[in-house]
Structures are given as structure tokens and as C-alpha cells.
Design a protein around this motif. Structure first.
Motif, short mmCIF file in Angstrom:
data_model
loop_
_atom_site.label_atom_id
_atom_site.label_comp_id
_atom_site.label_asym_id
_atom_site.label_seq_id
_atom_site.Cartn_x
_atom_site.Cartn_y
_atom_site.Cartn_z
N ALA A 15 -29.84 30.45 -49.55
CA ALA A 15 -30.49 31.56 -50.42
C ALA A 15 -31.80 30.90 -50.72
CB ALA A 15 -29.74 31.45 -51.91
N LEU A 16 -32.09 29.76 -51.03
CA LEU A 16 -33.42 29.21 -51.44
C LEU A 16 -34.51 29.11 -50.11
CD1 LEU A 16 -32.90 26.55 -54.05
CD2 LEU A 16 -33.69 28.86 -54.53
N GLY A 17 -33.74 28.97 -49.07
CA GLY A 17 -34.28 29.02 -47.83
C GLY A 17 -34.89 30.40 -47.59
N ALA A 18 -34.18 31.54 -47.82
CA ALA A 18 -34.41 32.73 -47.39
C ALA A 18 -35.74 33.29 -48.51
CB ALA A 18 -33.21 33.72 -47.68
N LEU A 19 -35.31 32.72 -49.74
CA LEU A 19 -36.46 33.23 -50.49
C LEU A 19 -37.59 32.38 -50.32
CD1 LEU A 19 -37.34 34.28 -53.54
CD2 LEU A 19 -36.76 32.00 -54.46
N PHE A 20 -37.90 31.25 -49.87
CA PHE A 20 -38.92 30.44 -49.47
C PHE A 20 -39.47 31.42 -48.37
CE2 PHE A 20 -41.64 27.79 -46.99
CZ PHE A 20 -42.20 27.00 -48.01
N GLY A 21 -39.01 31.78 -47.33
CA GLY A 21 -39.49 32.53 -46.00
C GLY A 21 -40.11 33.72 -46.40
N LEU A 22 -39.36 34.39 -47.44
CA LEU A 22 -39.66 35.96 -47.82
C LEU A 22 -41.28 35.71 -48.68
CD1 LEU A 22 -36.52 37.66 -49.12
CD2 LEU A 22 -38.06 38.29 -47.25
N VAL A 23 -41.24 34.81 -49.37
CA VAL A 23 -42.54 34.62 -50.25
C VAL A 23 -43.39 34.18 -49.67
CG1 VAL A 23 -43.49 33.32 -52.27
CG2 VAL A 23 -41.20 34.41 -52.46
N PHE A 24 -43.37 33.25 -48.39
CA PHE A 24 -44.41 32.51 -47.64
C PHE A 24 -44.99 33.77 -46.75
CE2 PHE A 24 -45.65 30.66 -43.63
CZ PHE A 24 -46.65 30.10 -43.93
N ALA A 25 -44.03 34.67 -46.23
CA ALA A 25 -44.43 35.71 -45.24
C ALA A 25 -45.40 36.94 -46.12
CB ALA A 25 -43.08 36.35 -44.40
N ASP A 26 -44.94 36.99 -47.46
CA ASP A 26 -45.57 38.12 -48.13
C ASP A 26 -47.05 37.62 -48.39
OD1 ASP A 26 -45.63 40.14 -49.97
OD2 ASP A 26 -45.87 38.55 -51.80
N SER A 27 -47.31 36.54 -48.18
CA SER A 27 -48.58 36.00 -48.31
C SER A 27 -49.55 36.58 -47.13
CB SER A 27 -49.16 34.33 -48.36
OG SER A 27 -48.29 33.95 -49.29
N ALA A 54 -35.32 26.29 -60.06
CA ALA A 54 -35.16 26.14 -58.58
C ALA A 54 -35.97 27.37 -58.09
CB ALA A 54 -33.64 26.05 -58.04
N VAL A 55 -35.48 28.60 -58.36
CA VAL A 55 -36.21 29.90 -58.00
C VAL A 55 -37.66 29.72 -58.25
CG1 VAL A 55 -36.36 32.11 -58.37
CG2 VAL A 55 -34.15 31.28 -58.42
N ILE A 56 -38.20 29.14 -59.27
CA ILE A 56 -39.61 29.14 -59.69
C ILE A 56 -40.15 28.09 -58.77
CG2 ILE A 56 -41.01 28.55 -61.47
CD1 ILE A 56 -39.33 29.79 -63.49
N ALA A 57 -39.60 26.93 -58.55
CA ALA A 57 -40.13 25.87 -57.84
C ALA A 57 -40.44 26.40 -56.29
CB ALA A 57 -39.26 24.67 -58.04
N VAL A 58 -39.29 26.90 -56.03
CA VAL A 58 -39.46 27.28 -54.40
C VAL A 58 -40.34 28.47 -54.29
CG1 VAL A 58 -38.05 28.38 -52.56
CG2 VAL A 58 -36.86 26.44 -53.69
N ALA A 59 -40.37 29.33 -55.13
CA ALA A 59 -41.22 30.53 -55.01
C ALA A 59 -42.72 30.12 -55.10
CB ALA A 59 -40.86 31.71 -55.96
N ALA A 60 -42.89 29.27 -56.18
CA ALA A 60 -44.33 28.76 -56.30
C ALA A 60 -44.92 27.78 -55.07
CB ALA A 60 -44.12 27.96 -57.44
N ALA A 61 -43.86 26.97 -54.62
CA ALA A 61 -44.24 26.35 -53.40
C ALA A 61 -44.50 27.13 -52.06
CB ALA A 61 -43.11 25.30 -53.08
N ALA A 62 -43.78 28.41 -52.13
CA ALA A 62 -43.87 29.05 -50.86
C ALA A 62 -45.28 30.09 -51.17
CB ALA A 62 -42.54 29.96 -50.59
N ALA A 63 -45.40 30.58 -52.34
CA ALA A 63 -46.68 31.08 -52.53
C ALA A 63 -47.91 30.39 -52.38
CB ALA A 63 -46.66 31.69 -53.95
N ALA A 64 -47.96 29.03 -52.83
CA ALA A 64 -49.19 28.07 -52.67
C ALA A 64 -49.19 27.90 -51.21
CB ALA A 64 -48.91 27.01 -53.45
N LEU A 65 -48.31 27.58 -50.76
CA LEU A 65 -48.49 27.11 -49.28
C LEU A 65 -48.96 28.50 -48.43
CD1 LEU A 65 -48.18 25.22 -46.89
CD2 LEU A 65 -45.84 26.11 -46.50
N GLY A 66 -48.61 29.60 -48.68
CA GLY A 66 -48.87 30.75 -47.92
C GLY A 66 -50.36 31.22 -48.23
#
Length: 207
Positions: A15-27, A54-66
Motif C-alpha cells: 500500500a505505501l509503496g503504491a502511494l509513494f509511486g503515485l505521488v512521485f509520478a504526479d510530480s 505513515a501516510v503523511i511521511a510517505v506522501a511528503a517524501a515522494a512529493a519532495a523527491l518528485g
């Protein structure tokens, strides 16, 4: 059946991996619903999904990296030279708008653009192309990604706590509320931009 499917997805170890991928791709691809994914995961976090932190941390990390990846793409590849820059009026207008905003208000431009899908792509690419200092950019990008992730996830969690009707209902209502608030933020920022930065001859503000 839909409730069962959503619960199974949220409880999945991926689940968290999928969330990370979606948010990263959204950048990079504004058609990827990063905001909606964070809101949906936030709405199921209290019962079956990953915990809210965990949702906030993963989404924030993916958004920042993207966003940071877009910055370095702009810094190394200079988007104003791309073929799309010559063909797309929307791209040229967005790039010109971002350049004007970054010239006067770097932190404000990066921070507010995180909440507007096409604007954040334009601002991040242009921040790199105009060589905004990396240390300054990274600090603001990290802060804005964290606030954005918290905002989206908390909307989902709050709606799920208030509205009865099962997982599917909470997710759907959370997404509708997130879309409405996103539209409102977009409209307010567009109005603010038109007032603060009048269009110059030959250019138009970001639509």
C-alpha cells in the motif's frame, strides 16, 4: 464488494509503496491523481490502512523527491529549449509565469505551487532552469511537500471520522471534498496571481 476491495488494497503490504509511486509520478505527470491517493489513504488510516503518520511521511517524501527531481531536470536540461516549448502555448505561458514569480518571490512561488498540479511542474522546472540556489530550493520544497501531504491526508481522516457509511463512502466523500478544496485553492491563487502580477504584453497569467 467495493468496500472489501478498498480494505484489501489499504491493508496490502504494498500500500505505501503504491502511494509513494503515485505521488512521485504526479510530480511529473499531472494526470496522475496524487492528491486523491493521499486523501483516500488518509480516510482509511484509522481502521484498516497504514497509520496516518505513515501516510503523511510517505506522501511528503515522494512529493519532495518528485519536486526535487523536476528541479534538477530543469537545472540540467533547460526546458525552454525543449521542442514542446516551441509548440505549446500553455507550456510557454506557464514557464513565463513561473519565471516572473520566482524572480520576486522564490519561497512563495515554490510553496503555493505545490498545491496546484500544473503550476508546481512549471515552477519546479523553472526554478532549476533559472538556477535558484539548491539549498534554498530544497528547504522550501521539503516544507511545502510536508504541509501538502499533511493537508491531503488529514482531510481524508477527518471526513472518515465524521461521515458514517463504510469505507467506500468515506473515500468517495473525502475525494469530493479534496477536489472542491483543490479547486478553491487553485481559484484563489489564480486570482491572487492576476492581482499581484498583471499580465505583460505578449504574455498571459497561468490559467
Amino acid at each position: 464488494m467495493a468496500d472489501v476491495w478498498i480494505q484489501a488494497l489499504a491493508a496490502s503490504p504494498w500500500a505505501l509503496g503504491a502511494l509513494f509511486g503515485l505521488v512521485f509520478a504526479d510530480s511529473f505527470l499531472v494526470v496522475i491523481p496524487g492528491e486523491l491517493a493521499v486523501t483516500a489513504f488518509g480516510s482509511v488510516s484509522s481502521e484498516i490502512g497504514p497509520p496516518l503518520y505513515a501516510v503523511i511521511a510517505v506522501a511528503a517524501a515522494a512529493a519532495a523527491l518528485g519536486d526535487t527531481s523536476c528541479y534538477w531536470i530543469g537545472r540540467l536540461l533547460h526546458p525552454e529549449r525543449w521542442r514542446i516549448a516551441a509548440r505549446s502555448k500553455r507550456f510557454r505561458h506557464a514557464h513565463a509565469w513561473a519565471r516572473r514569480r520566482l524572480r520576486k518571490h522564490v519561497a512563495t512561488a515554490i510553496f503555493t505551487a505545490r498545491f496546484i498540479p500544473f503550476a508546481r511542474l512549471a515552477v519546479n522546472l523553472t526554478a532549476g532552469a533559472t538556477k535558484v540556489p539548491p539549498a534554498r530550493y530544497l528547504a522550501v520544497a521539503a516544507a511545502s511537500a510536508t504541509l501538502w501531504a499533511t493537508y491531503q491526508a488529514v482531510i481524508g481522516a477527518a471526513i472518515a471520522a465524521i461521515v458514517p457509511g463504510g469505507t467506500l463512502t468515506a473515500v468517495l466523500i473525502s475525494i469530493v471534498v479534496a477536489l472542491a478544496l483543490g479547486w478553491l485553492v487553485d481559484a484563489v491563487m489564480a486570482r491572487f496571481t492576476r492581482q499581484a502580477t498583471p499580465a505583460r504584453r505578449g504574455t498571459t497569467p497561468l490559467p
